[in-house]
Enzyme design. Structure first.
Site, mmCIF file in Angstrom:
data_model
loop_
_atom_site.group_PDB
_atom_site.id
_atom_site.type_symbol
_atom_site.label_atom_id
_atom_site.label_comp_id
_atom_site.label_asym_id
_atom_site.label_seq_id
_atom_site.Cartn_x
_atom_site.Cartn_y
_atom_site.Cartn_z
ATOM 1 N N TYR A 1 -3.717 4.755 15.497
ATOM 2 C CA TYR A 1 -4.443 3.900 14.549
ATOM 3 C C TYR A 1 -5.762 4.549 14.139
ATOM 4 O O TYR A 1 -6.098 4.648 12.946
ATOM 5 C CB TYR A 1 -4.709 2.527 15.191
ATOM 6 C CG TYR A 1 -5.737 1.696 14.463
ATOM 7 C CD1 TYR A 1 -5.392 0.967 13.334
ATOM 8 C CD2 TYR A 1 -7.063 1.652 14.896
ATOM 9 C CE1 TYR A 1 -6.346 0.213 12.651
ATOM 10 C CE2 TYR A 1 -8.016 0.906 14.230
ATOM 11 C CZ TYR A 1 -7.649 0.190 13.109
ATOM 12 O OH TYR A 1 -8.589 -0.543 12.451
ATOM 13 N N GLU B 1 -13.178 2.229 15.853
ATOM 14 C CA GLU B 1 -12.200 2.939 16.694
ATOM 15 C C GLU B 1 -12.215 4.439 16.418
ATOM 16 O O GLU B 1 -11.785 5.234 17.256
ATOM 17 C CB GLU B 1 -10.791 2.378 16.467
ATOM 18 C CG GLU B 1 -10.558 0.988 17.035
ATOM 19 C CD GLU B 1 -10.576 0.922 18.560
ATOM 20 O OE1 GLU B 1 -9.938 1.774 19.193
ATOM 21 O OE2 GLU B 1 -11.247 0.020 19.109
ATOM 22 N N ALA C 1 -4.275 5.594 26.067
ATOM 23 C CA ALA C 1 -5.613 6.194 26.040
ATOM 24 C C ALA C 1 -6.556 5.074 25.634
ATOM 25 O O ALA C 1 -6.272 4.324 24.713
ATOM 26 C CB ALA C 1 -5.687 7.345 25.039
ATOM 27 N N LEU D 1 0.811 -1.227 0.000
ATOM 28 C CA LEU D 1 0.000 0.000 0.000
ATOM 29 C C LEU D 1 0.841 1.273 0.000
ATOM 30 O O LEU D 1 0.358 2.322 -0.396
ATOM 31 C CB LEU D 1 -0.897 0.036 1.245
ATOM 32 C CG LEU D 1 -2.258 -0.617 1.190
ATOM 33 C CD1 LEU D 1 -3.066 -0.154 2.388
ATOM 34 C CD2 LEU D 1 -2.983 -0.285 -0.097
ATOM 35 N N SER E 1 -13.289 1.966 10.634
ATOM 36 C CA SER E 1 -13.295 1.267 11.915
ATOM 37 C C SER E 1 -14.072 2.022 12.982
ATOM 38 O O SER E 1 -14.027 3.257 13.061
ATOM 39 C CB SER E 1 -11.843 1.109 12.380
ATOM 40 O OG SER E 1 -11.794 0.783 13.749
HETATM 41 P P1 GDP Z 1 -9.449 -2.891 19.484
HETATM 42 O O1 GDP Z 1 -10.826 -2.534 19.939
HETATM 43 O O2 GDP Z 1 -9.268 -2.780 18.000
HETATM 44 O O3 GDP Z 1 -8.375 -2.199 20.238
HETATM 45 O O4 GDP Z 1 -9.332 -4.491 19.743
HETATM 46 P P2 GDP Z 1 -8.512 -5.350 20.817
HETATM 47 O O5 GDP Z 1 -9.054 -6.729 20.722
HETATM 48 O O6 GDP Z 1 -7.046 -5.195 20.647
HETATM 49 O O7 GDP Z 1 -8.900 -4.708 22.230
HETATM 50 C C1 GDP Z 1 -10.237 -4.624 22.682
HETATM 51 C C2 GDP Z 1 -10.289 -4.105 24.117
HETATM 52 O O8 GDP Z 1 -9.762 -5.085 24.992
HETATM 53 C C3 GDP Z 1 -9.467 -2.822 24.381
HETATM 54 O O9 GDP Z 1 -10.263 -1.946 25.144
HETATM 55 C C4 GDP Z 1 -8.293 -3.305 25.201
HETATM 56 O O10 GDP Z 1 -7.771 -2.332 26.097
HETATM 57 C C5 GDP Z 1 -8.934 -4.451 25.969
HETATM 58 N N1 GDP Z 1 -7.965 -5.403 26.497
HETATM 59 C C6 GDP Z 1 -7.816 -5.779 27.789
HETATM 60 N N2 GDP Z 1 -6.795 -6.639 27.926
HETATM 61 C C7 GDP Z 1 -6.261 -6.810 26.688
HETATM 62 C C8 GDP Z 1 -5.179 -7.595 26.192
HETATM 63 O O11 GDP Z 1 -4.491 -8.297 26.935
HETATM 64 N N3 GDP Z 1 -4.924 -7.523 24.841
HETATM 65 C C9 GDP Z 1 -5.688 -6.737 24.006
HETATM 66 N N4 GDP Z 1 -5.422 -6.723 22.697
HETATM 67 N N5 GDP Z 1 -6.714 -5.990 24.458
HETATM 68 C C10 GDP Z 1 -6.998 -6.027 25.775
#
Ligand code: GDP
Length: 327
Positions: free
Chosen positions: A152, A130, A283, A62, A128
């Site tokens: 992101y 997000e 954050a 990309l 997204s």
């Molecule tokens: P995102 O919504 O794209 O950031 O998807 P993720 O699956 O990475 O994270 C989802 C939520 O899970 C976020 O609010 C993270 O802070 C929370 N979370 C809590 N513990 C963890 C962890 O160990 N790994 C990840 N990836 N997220 C976590």
């Protein structure tokens, strides 16, 4: 005439499910892959779905406009799905500029390539939830203001608005799907759902003892990626390009995810989960909850898979994989 689709990010979770869907509809599927000198295409997800031999791969990236132009000139696709990105939120604080090169500017490159080479092609941008970040309304729709909370999300917002702008400026059939979190057995292990379902499987099989986690209070609107790729396709079949929220309309805490995943293997998550600062974010996006009534009204799309079905499918798949790996 056979319809042709080009998918960037074809080796990712959504790329794999979308390939499967388009192949089942009779499309010729082309995938853009980032190949390095020493590695074959990383097609384990496409293999899992049994479609890896049915895709025509093209080297490209990309961040490389001329390469994108070359691939579009060769393939002449009817539909382009831009799913490639640096897609892991947490990593975007470690690599904010790489994230903007790929996840933001990369959208500019592929839109430019489409505008120059195949302006009649229909374009899908993977936006997204997000982008809502610090939510401005309890339920987020296409009309909800954005407030990104990570590099992101800032990058995705650029890609979203550029897609809207190319539609309005150049008349491209360019649609942006604002997809809420979508998961599956093909989700990367760094994302929280897969991290938890894989840990539940390993602990059940005696391969791990505990699970270090970040913020258990965050809530997300989690759907199944297989359902969500159908919404992508439906957007490109409309006469007019537009933007759509794709979500389930139900939000669930990370703590509840842990409970459900461990319960699927008859364990109590409280015996294994421990808090670890390393997984906290600078954050946080505390809550996401999508209103996809426009997609339902205009595309006839609705999430089919419940959260409980999703998690149980993921735990089952991880048990199979972990048993196999240990055998
Ligand atoms: P995102 O919504 O794209 O950031 O998807 P993720 O699956 O990475 O994270 C989802 C939520 O899970 C976020 O609010 C993270 O802070 C929370 N979370 C809590 N513990 C963890 C962890 O160990 N790994 C990840 N990836 N997220 C976590």
């Amino acid at each position: 005439m056979t319809r042709k689709a080009l998918i960037t990010g074809v080796t990712g979770q959504d790329g794999a499910y979308l390939s499967q869907l388009l192949l089942s509809k009779g499309y010729e599927v082309h995938g853009l892959v980032r190949r390095s000198s020493h590695s074959e295409v990383n097609d384990h997800r496409l293999q899992w779905l049994g479609v890896h031999n049915d895709i025509q791969y093209h080297d490209g990236n990309l961040i490389d406009l001329s390469g994108l132009i070359r691939v579009l000139r060769e393939v002449k696709p009817d539909e382009v799905y831009n799913l490639a990105a640096q897609s892991f939120v947490k990593a975007s604080w470690q690599q904010p500029l790489l994230t903007s090169d790929v996840t933001a500017k990369g959208v500019g490159n592929i839109l430019e390539a489409v505008r120059l080479e195949t302006p009649e092609a229909r374009f899908y941008q993977a936006s997204s939830s997000e982008m809502y970040g610090l939510i401005q309304e309890p339920m987020q729709s296409e009309a909800t203001p954005f407030y990104p909370r990570s590099p992101y999300a800032v990058a995705k917002l650029y890609g979203h608005w550029l897609t809207v702008n190319y539609r309005e400026s150049f008349g491209l059939h360019a649609s942006s799907g604002i997809l809420f979190n979508h998961e599956s057995p093909l989700r990367g292990l760094e994302f929280v759902t897969r991290k938890v379902t894989d840990a539940a499987a390993r602990i059940k099989l005696g391969q791990a003892k505990e699970l270090p986690m970040g913020n258990l209070d965050a809530t997300r609107d989690w759907g199944h990626a297989r359902d969500y790729v159908a919404a992508m396709w439906a957007m490109l079949q409309q006469d007019e390009a537009d933007d759509y929220v794709v979500a389930t309309g139900r939000t669930i805490a990370v703590r509840e995810l842990c409970r459900v995943a461990f319960a699927a293997v008859d364990l109590n998550y409280e015996d294994y989960v421990r808090l670890d600062e390393r997984f906290m974010r600078p954050a946080e996006v505390d809550v996401l909850l999508g209103d996809s009534s426009k997609a339902e009204r205009k595309l006839g799309w609705k999430a089919e898979t419940t959260f409980e079905q999703l998690i149980s499918e993921m735990v089952e798949a991880d048990l199979v994989r972990r048993r196999r790996a240990a055998a």
